[in-house]
Motif scaffolding. Structure first.
Motif, PDB file in Angstrom:
ATOM      1  N   UNK A 127       0.831  -1.212   0.000  1.00 50.43           N
ATOM      2  CA  UNK A 127       0.000   0.000   0.000  1.00 50.43           C
ATOM      3  C   UNK A 127       0.865   1.261   0.000  1.00 50.43           C
ATOM      4  N   UNK A 128       1.849   1.316   0.859  1.00 47.22           N
ATOM      5  CA  UNK A 128       2.680   2.518   0.990  1.00 47.22           C
ATOM      6  C   UNK A 128       3.335   2.953  -0.302  1.00 47.22           C
ATOM      7  N   UNK A 129       4.104   2.070  -0.939  1.00 46.64           N
ATOM      8  CA  UNK A 129       4.748   2.462  -2.193  1.00 46.64           C
ATOM      9  C   UNK A 129       3.749   2.809  -3.300  1.00 46.64           C
ATOM     10  N   UNK A 130       2.668   2.076  -3.357  1.00 51.69           N
ATOM     11  CA  UNK A 130       1.665   2.376  -4.391  1.00 51.69           C
ATOM     12  C   UNK A 130       0.976   3.715  -4.122  1.00 51.69           C
ATOM     13  N   UNK A 131       0.657   3.963  -2.875  1.00 47.19           N
ATOM     14  CA  UNK A 131       0.032   5.227  -2.508  1.00 47.19           C
ATOM     15  C   UNK A 131       0.951   6.391  -2.866  1.00 47.19           C
ATOM     16  N   UNK A 132       2.213   6.288  -2.507  1.00 48.25           N
ATOM     17  CA  UNK A 132       3.175   7.353  -2.798  1.00 48.25           C
ATOM     18  C   UNK A 132       3.324   7.559  -4.300  1.00 48.25           C
ATOM     19  N   UNK A 161      -2.294   9.799   8.889  1.00 49.70           N
ATOM     20  CA  UNK A 161      -2.648   8.491   8.334  1.00 49.70           C
ATOM     21  C   UNK A 161      -1.956   8.277   7.000  1.00 49.70           C
ATOM     22  N   UNK A 162      -1.990   9.283   6.133  1.00 51.95           N
ATOM     23  CA  UNK A 162      -1.352   9.181   4.818  1.00 51.95           C
ATOM     24  C   UNK A 162       0.148   8.974   4.989  1.00 51.95           C
ATOM     25  N   UNK A 163       0.758   9.748   5.839  1.00 55.23           N
ATOM     26  CA  UNK A 163       2.198   9.644   6.075  1.00 55.23           C
ATOM     27  C   UNK A 163       2.578   8.266   6.614  1.00 55.23           C
ATOM     28  N   UNK A 164       1.839   7.775   7.579  1.00 55.00           N
ATOM     29  CA  UNK A 164       2.135   6.459   8.156  1.00 55.00           C
ATOM     30  C   UNK A 164       1.972   5.343   7.130  1.00 55.00           C
ATOM     31  N   UNK A 165       0.948   5.444   6.313  1.00 56.80           N
ATOM     32  CA  UNK A 165       0.753   4.428   5.276  1.00 56.80           C
ATOM     33  C   UNK A 165       1.901   4.455   4.270  1.00 56.80           C
ATOM     34  N   UNK A 187       2.270   2.214   9.706  1.00 62.02           N
ATOM     35  CA  UNK A 187       0.928   1.898  10.172  1.00 62.02           C
ATOM     36  C   UNK A 187       0.790   0.382  10.225  1.00 62.02           C
ATOM     37  N   UNK A 188       0.361  -0.130  11.360  1.00 59.42           N
ATOM     38  CA  UNK A 188       0.260  -1.578  11.541  1.00 59.42           C
ATOM     39  C   UNK A 188      -0.889  -2.191  10.753  1.00 59.42           C
ATOM     40  N   UNK A 189      -1.895  -1.394  10.446  1.00 56.26           N
ATOM     41  CA  UNK A 189      -3.065  -1.911   9.747  1.00 56.26           C
ATOM     42  C   UNK A 189      -3.740  -0.791   8.969  1.00 56.26           C
ATOM     43  N   UNK A 190      -4.620  -1.191   8.065  1.00 57.22           N
ATOM     44  CA  UNK A 190      -5.444  -0.213   7.356  1.00 57.22           C
ATOM     45  C   UNK A 190      -6.883  -0.710   7.440  1.00 57.22           C
ATOM     46  N   UNK A 191      -7.756   0.173   7.827  1.00 59.46           N
ATOM     47  CA  UNK A 191      -9.171  -0.172   7.922  1.00 59.46           C
ATOM     48  C   UNK A 191      -9.791  -0.190   6.528  1.00 59.46           C
ATOM     49  N   UNK A 192     -10.803  -1.008   6.367  1.00 61.99           N
ATOM     50  CA  UNK A 192     -11.476  -1.127   5.073  1.00 61.99           C
ATOM     51  C   UNK A 192     -12.017   0.224   4.604  1.00 61.99           C
ATOM     52  N   UNK A 193     -12.579   1.002   5.519  1.00 59.60           N
ATOM     53  CA  UNK A 193     -13.100   2.324   5.151  1.00 59.60           C
ATOM     54  C   UNK A 193     -11.990   3.238   4.645  1.00 59.60           C
ATOM     55  N   UNK A 194     -10.837   3.189   5.291  1.00 62.51           N
ATOM     56  CA  UNK A 194      -9.698   4.007   4.878  1.00 62.51           C
ATOM     57  C   UNK A 194      -9.231   3.590   3.494  1.00 62.51           C
ATOM     58  N   UNK A 200      -8.961   7.397  -7.482  1.00 63.21           N
ATOM     59  CA  UNK A 200      -9.636   6.810  -8.640  1.00 63.21           C
ATOM     60  C   UNK A 200      -8.963   5.527  -9.118  1.00 63.21           C
ATOM     61  N   UNK A 201      -8.688   4.655  -8.159  1.00 70.26           N
ATOM     62  CA  UNK A 201      -8.150   3.332  -8.449  1.00 70.26           C
ATOM     63  C   UNK A 201      -8.941   2.315  -7.639  1.00 70.26           C
ATOM     64  N   UNK A 202      -8.717   1.056  -7.917  1.00 72.96           N
ATOM     65  CA  UNK A 202      -9.397   0.022  -7.142  1.00 72.96           C
ATOM     66  C   UNK A 202      -8.642  -0.241  -5.842  1.00 72.96           C
ATOM     67  N   UNK A 203      -9.364  -0.701  -4.854  1.00 67.60           N
ATOM     68  CA  UNK A 203      -8.727  -1.099  -3.598  1.00 67.60           C
ATOM     69  C   UNK A 203      -7.782  -2.267  -3.856  1.00 67.60           C
ATOM     70  N   UNK A 204      -8.152  -3.148  -4.776  1.00 63.33           N
ATOM     71  CA  UNK A 204      -7.285  -4.268  -5.127  1.00 63.33           C
ATOM     72  C   UNK A 204      -5.937  -3.784  -5.656  1.00 63.33           C
ATOM     73  N   UNK A 205      -5.952  -2.697  -6.420  1.00 60.76           N
ATOM     74  CA  UNK A 205      -4.690  -2.148  -6.917  1.00 60.76           C
ATOM     75  C   UNK A 205      -3.830  -1.644  -5.755  1.00 60.76           C
ATOM     76  N   UNK A 206      -4.434  -0.908  -4.833  1.00 61.20           N
ATOM     77  CA  UNK A 206      -3.675  -0.409  -3.684  1.00 61.20           C
ATOM     78  C   UNK A 206      -3.085  -1.556  -2.862  1.00 61.20           C
TER      79      UNK A 206
END
Length: 83
Positions: free
Chosen positions: A5-10, A33-37, A42-49, A58-64
């Protein structure tokens, strides 16, 4: 399984010329939250986040999560609606 998630988000954020503040605002999240991810602290990511980030970028959660290389979203989930 560790999700990228982190590298893809960045990478997504930078490819759209967005700051962490802008992504946080678009997703309705805290900048911390963004910085930690992005930094993997960040130890976890919630589904809502995850959903809010996917919608904002504008991407899929599967991509992240690294489950697919396809960036497009497959659904039209509206996080603002109440059921």
């Amino acid at each position: 399984m560790k999700y990228p998630i982190g590298p893809r988000l960045r990478r997504l954020r930078r490819s759209r010329d967005l700051t962490q503040h802008e992504v946080a605002r678009l997703a309705g999240l805290n900048i911390v939250t963004i910085s930690r991810l992005e930094h993997g602290t960040s130890a976890q990511i919630y589904a809502d986040t995850l959903g809010d980030l996917a919608l904002a970028l504008q991407v899929s959660a599967d991509y992240l999560l690294g489950l697919t290389e396809e960036k497009s979203r497959g659904s039209t989930y509206d996080h603002t609606s109440t059921s």
